[in-house]
Motif scaffolding. Sequence first.
Motif, mmCIF file in Angstrom:
data_model
loop_
_atom_site.group_PDB
_atom_site.id
_atom_site.type_symbol
_atom_site.label_atom_id
_atom_site.label_comp_id
_atom_site.label_asym_id
_atom_site.label_seq_id
_atom_site.Cartn_x
_atom_site.Cartn_y
_atom_site.Cartn_z
ATOM 1 N N ASN A 10 69.398 38.901 68.889
ATOM 2 C CA ASN A 10 68.112 39.487 69.262
ATOM 3 C C ASN A 10 68.206 40.230 70.585
ATOM 4 O OD1 ASN A 10 66.588 38.603 67.009
ATOM 5 N ND2 ASN A 10 66.362 36.564 67.910
ATOM 6 N N ALA A 11 68.987 39.694 71.515
ATOM 7 C CA ALA A 11 69.186 40.375 72.797
ATOM 8 C C ALA A 11 69.926 41.694 72.597
ATOM 9 C CB ALA A 11 69.956 39.468 73.759
ATOM 10 N N VAL A 12 70.920 41.701 71.700
ATOM 11 C CA VAL A 12 71.626 42.941 71.378
ATOM 12 C C VAL A 12 70.663 43.941 70.736
ATOM 13 C CG1 VAL A 12 73.482 43.965 70.008
ATOM 14 C CG2 VAL A 12 73.843 41.759 71.124
ATOM 15 N N LEU A 13 69.763 43.443 69.908
ATOM 16 C CA LEU A 13 68.772 44.302 69.263
ATOM 17 C C LEU A 13 67.860 44.967 70.292
ATOM 18 C CD1 LEU A 13 67.422 45.206 66.540
ATOM 19 C CD2 LEU A 13 65.931 43.195 66.795
ATOM 20 N N TYR A 14 67.410 44.204 71.276
ATOM 21 C CA TYR A 14 66.552 44.789 72.319
ATOM 22 C C TYR A 14 67.352 45.739 73.204
ATOM 23 C CZ TYR A 14 63.180 45.199 76.097
ATOM 24 O OH TYR A 14 62.316 45.699 77.045
ATOM 25 N N ASN A 15 68.589 45.400 73.444
ATOM 26 C CA ASN A 15 69.456 46.291 74.210
ATOM 27 C C ASN A 15 69.606 47.635 73.497
ATOM 28 O OD1 ASN A 15 71.523 46.539 76.500
ATOM 29 N ND2 ASN A 15 72.799 46.992 74.729
ATOM 30 N N ASP A 16 69.670 47.587 72.181
ATOM 31 C CA ASP A 16 69.715 48.812 71.370
ATOM 32 C C ASP A 16 68.479 49.672 71.612
ATOM 33 O OD1 ASP A 16 70.482 50.479 68.874
ATOM 34 O OD2 ASP A 16 68.508 49.663 68.334
ATOM 35 N N TYR A 17 67.312 49.028 71.648
ATOM 36 C CA TYR A 17 66.067 49.766 71.927
ATOM 37 C C TYR A 17 66.125 50.436 73.292
ATOM 38 C CZ TYR A 17 61.534 50.209 74.179
ATOM 39 O OH TYR A 17 60.492 50.655 74.947
ATOM 40 N N VAL A 18 66.544 49.700 74.315
ATOM 41 C CA VAL A 18 66.553 50.239 75.676
ATOM 42 C C VAL A 18 67.530 51.402 75.793
ATOM 43 C CG1 VAL A 18 67.067 49.730 78.092
ATOM 44 C CG2 VAL A 18 65.814 48.058 76.707
ATOM 45 N N VAL A 19 68.752 51.206 75.301
ATOM 46 C CA VAL A 19 69.766 52.255 75.436
ATOM 47 C C VAL A 19 69.383 53.486 74.621
ATOM 48 C CG1 VAL A 19 72.190 52.839 75.033
ATOM 49 C CG2 VAL A 19 71.585 50.571 75.926
ATOM 50 N N SER A 20 68.903 53.283 73.407
ATOM 51 C CA SER A 20 68.511 54.432 72.585
ATOM 52 C C SER A 20 67.310 55.152 73.190
ATOM 53 C CB SER A 20 68.196 53.982 71.154
ATOM 54 O OG SER A 20 67.103 53.084 71.127
ATOM 55 N N ASP A 21 66.407 54.410 73.816
ATOM 56 C CA ASP A 21 65.250 55.046 74.461
ATOM 57 C C ASP A 21 65.691 55.851 75.682
ATOM 58 O OD1 ASP A 21 62.596 55.187 76.136
ATOM 59 O OD2 ASP A 21 61.996 54.509 74.145
ATOM 60 N N LEU A 22 66.673 55.344 76.415
ATOM 61 C CA LEU A 22 67.230 56.116 77.528
ATOM 62 C C LEU A 22 67.791 57.443 77.015
ATOM 63 C CD1 LEU A 22 69.073 53.292 79.521
ATOM 64 C CD2 LEU A 22 67.100 54.606 80.341
ATOM 65 N N ILE A 23 68.489 57.371 75.884
ATOM 66 C CA ILE A 23 69.042 58.598 75.298
ATOM 67 C C ILE A 23 67.922 59.553 74.909
ATOM 68 C CG2 ILE A 23 70.330 59.530 73.329
ATOM 69 C CD1 ILE A 23 72.045 57.003 73.385
ATOM 70 N N GLU A 24 66.863 59.046 74.282
ATOM 71 C CA GLU A 24 65.772 59.905 73.839
ATOM 72 C C GLU A 24 65.035 60.523 75.021
ATOM 73 O OE1 GLU A 24 65.324 60.943 70.784
ATOM 74 O OE2 GLU A 24 67.087 59.729 70.309
ATOM 75 N N ARG A 25 64.810 59.756 76.070
ATOM 76 C CA ARG A 25 64.159 60.308 77.264
ATOM 77 C C ARG A 25 65.048 61.361 77.921
ATOM 78 N NH1 ARG A 25 59.946 56.449 79.736
ATOM 79 N NH2 ARG A 25 59.497 55.043 77.992
ATOM 80 N N PHE A 26 66.335 61.100 77.915
ATOM 81 C CA PHE A 26 67.282 62.081 78.453
ATOM 82 C C PHE A 26 67.265 63.347 77.600
ATOM 83 C CE2 PHE A 26 71.979 63.174 79.107
ATOM 84 C CZ PHE A 26 71.748 63.799 80.321
ATOM 85 N N ARG A 27 67.293 63.189 76.289
ATOM 86 C CA ARG A 27 67.290 64.307 75.363
ATOM 87 C C ARG A 27 66.029 65.179 75.558
ATOM 88 N NH1 ARG A 27 69.093 64.339 69.855
ATOM 89 N NH2 ARG A 27 69.063 62.060 69.812
#
Length: 592
Positions: A427-444
Motif C-alpha cells: 500500500n505504501a508503494v501504491l501511494y508512492n506511485d501516486y506521488v511520483v506520477s503526480d510530480l511527473i504530471e505537474r512537471f509535464r
Amino acid sequence: MATTTSTTVKQRFDWAGLGWMFLFFWYFSGVTHTLIQLTGTAGFAGFRQALLVSALWLIPLLLFPARARQLAALIGIPLWLCSLSGFGYFLVYGQEFSQSVIFIMFESNVTEASEYLGHYFSWWIVLAVLAYGVGGWLLWRKVRPVYVPQPALAVTCVALFMLSLGYPALRQFTKHEEFQSALENFEERIEAATPWQLVVGYRHYRMQLANMEALLETHAQIPPLQNMRDQHAGQPATLVLVIGESTNRQRMSLYGYPRPTTPNLDKIRSELQVFDNVVTPRPYTIEALQQVLTFADQENPDLYLSTPSLVNLMKQAGYKTYWITNQQTMTKRNTMLTTFSKQADEQVYLNNNREQNASQYDGDVLEPFSKILTDDAPRKFIVVHLLGTHMRYQYRYPPEYERFTDRTGVPEHVTQDQLPTYNSYDNAVLYNDYVVSDLIERFRSTDPNGFLLYLADHGEAVFDASAPDVLGRNEAAPTGPMYTVPFFIWNAPKWTAMDVSGSLHRPYSSSHFIHTWADLAGLSFNELDLSKSLVSHQFKTRPVLVGDPEQPKGLIDFSLVKPNEVQPNTKPPASNSSEFVQKGPAAPIKAL
C-alpha cells in the motif's frame, strides 16, 4: 606464626565470591556474545574482549567490599540498560551489534526509533528481555563482599585495570604514532563490551556530525569543477531529481511485480526510461546518499568531504537550486542530510515535527513543487526527497490507499502474522506511485525543457521470497531487496534526450550517480568519468560493490547476485512490464 597467619588468609579468601562478582558484570556482555558464538555469527574476538573488559567493574567492589551489593546494583543497572541494544538487536537480526548500527541509531529520532520498535514488537522478545533481566537479578543476589588483604589490594586493582583497559590502551598508543589512529584501534578493542558500544558509537556520531557542520561552513571553499561546459547553456531548463526512500523495485508492478502497486506509472510506461539493474551501495539513507549525491563511492568513501556535491555542481552550471524534503527534521542541523539541503539556494522543510505521524504524507511535497515550478528563474534544479515507503508502512499512506488487505497476489510463504506488514508495504508503494506520477504530471503541465529522474536511496526487505523471515535492512546480512532500487527517467518532449535504450539493463551502482546525472544534463568537466555514467557509450562494467567501505575486505560484488524480481510462486502480470521479470531463487552473495 607469620606462616600460620598467611595460611589463614589464603583459606579465608572467597574465590567463589569473586567468581560470582565477575560473572554478574560479564553477564551484560557475555549473554549476547555466547549466543553469537553458539550460532556462529562472528568470531571469538568479541567474546574474548568482552570477557576481559568486564573485569574493570570488579575494582570498586574490591575497594569498598562492605558496599559490594549496593555498588553492584549501581553499576549493574546502567550496564543492563545499555546491553539491551545489543541483546535486542541479536534477537531481531541474529547478528552482532555493530558500529554502523550505533551510528544509525543516533541519527534516528525518538519517533522513528519507536516506529521500528513497533514493527519488531513481539511477546517472545518481551519475555526474552524479562528473562534476561531476571538472570541479572539472580546473579546480583549472589554478589557478596570479597576482602583482599591490604598489601595485595592495590596490586590486584592495578592488574584488573591493566587486564581490562590499561594493556589495550598502552599497546595501541605505543604501536601507533598518531593519536587518532591509536584511539580508534583502542576503541575497536573495547567496543565489544557493554557499555563501550554506546560510548564509542556516540563519540563517532558526534565526530561525524562535527565533520558535517564543518563542511557546511567550508563547502563554498571547495574548488569548483574544472572546465565546466554545458551543452544546453543559455537555454531555459528545469531538471528534477526525486529521491525515494526504502523502496524496493521488486515490489513495483512497473518492474513486473504481480500486484498492481504502480498503476499510474504503468500507464505511462512507454514514456519512461526504466533501468532494471541499479543497486544502492549501502542500505542506509545517510551512507547511501553520501555517495549518490557526491563523487564519493565505495572505493573512495571520504570524497564527499572534499569534492563538490550534486547541488554545487548544478549551481556552478548556472541553475537555481531547490530542496524539498518530507524527511523528518527536528532541527535544521540534526541530520547529515541537512548538509546537502543547506547547499541549495532554497529549502522547503515539511516535516519539522517531533512526531512522524500518519498525517505527514508525501503528498505534501506536491504544492511546494508546483510553486517552485512557477519560479521565474530560467534554469532550475529541484530535489524532492520523499519519506517514501519508510517504516512504519501504514503511516506512509492515507486510508483510501489501503487497497491490499487480503492474500490476493501474496506469495504462499508469507504467514498470517506477516500479512498485515506485507500488505501495508505494498500500500505504501501504491501511494508512492501516486506521488511520483503526480510530480511527473505537474512537471509535464508546465511544458518544461528538462527531465525528471526518480531514484530510491535503498531498498527494503519485507518478507520477500529470497529471505522470507527478514524485515528491514541489515548490512551484516544483505539480501537482494535491501539493495535493488527503482531508477527511471521521464523526459519532456522539448528536451534533447540521449538514446539510452542500450543501457537499461546494465549492472550499475548508484554510488556513481553523479556522473550519470551530469551526462544526462549535458554537462562536462575534467572530473567527469564517462565510464561511470550509466547512459554513456563509454560505460565500463565494473564490480557493483555493496557493504561498509570502512571494512574493505567485507565489500561484496552484488552483480554476482540474481535477486528475485518476482516471487516464484506467483504469475507475472500480462503487460509490457513482464520483460523485467526474473524467476527463481536468489543466488548466494559472494565475497570479493
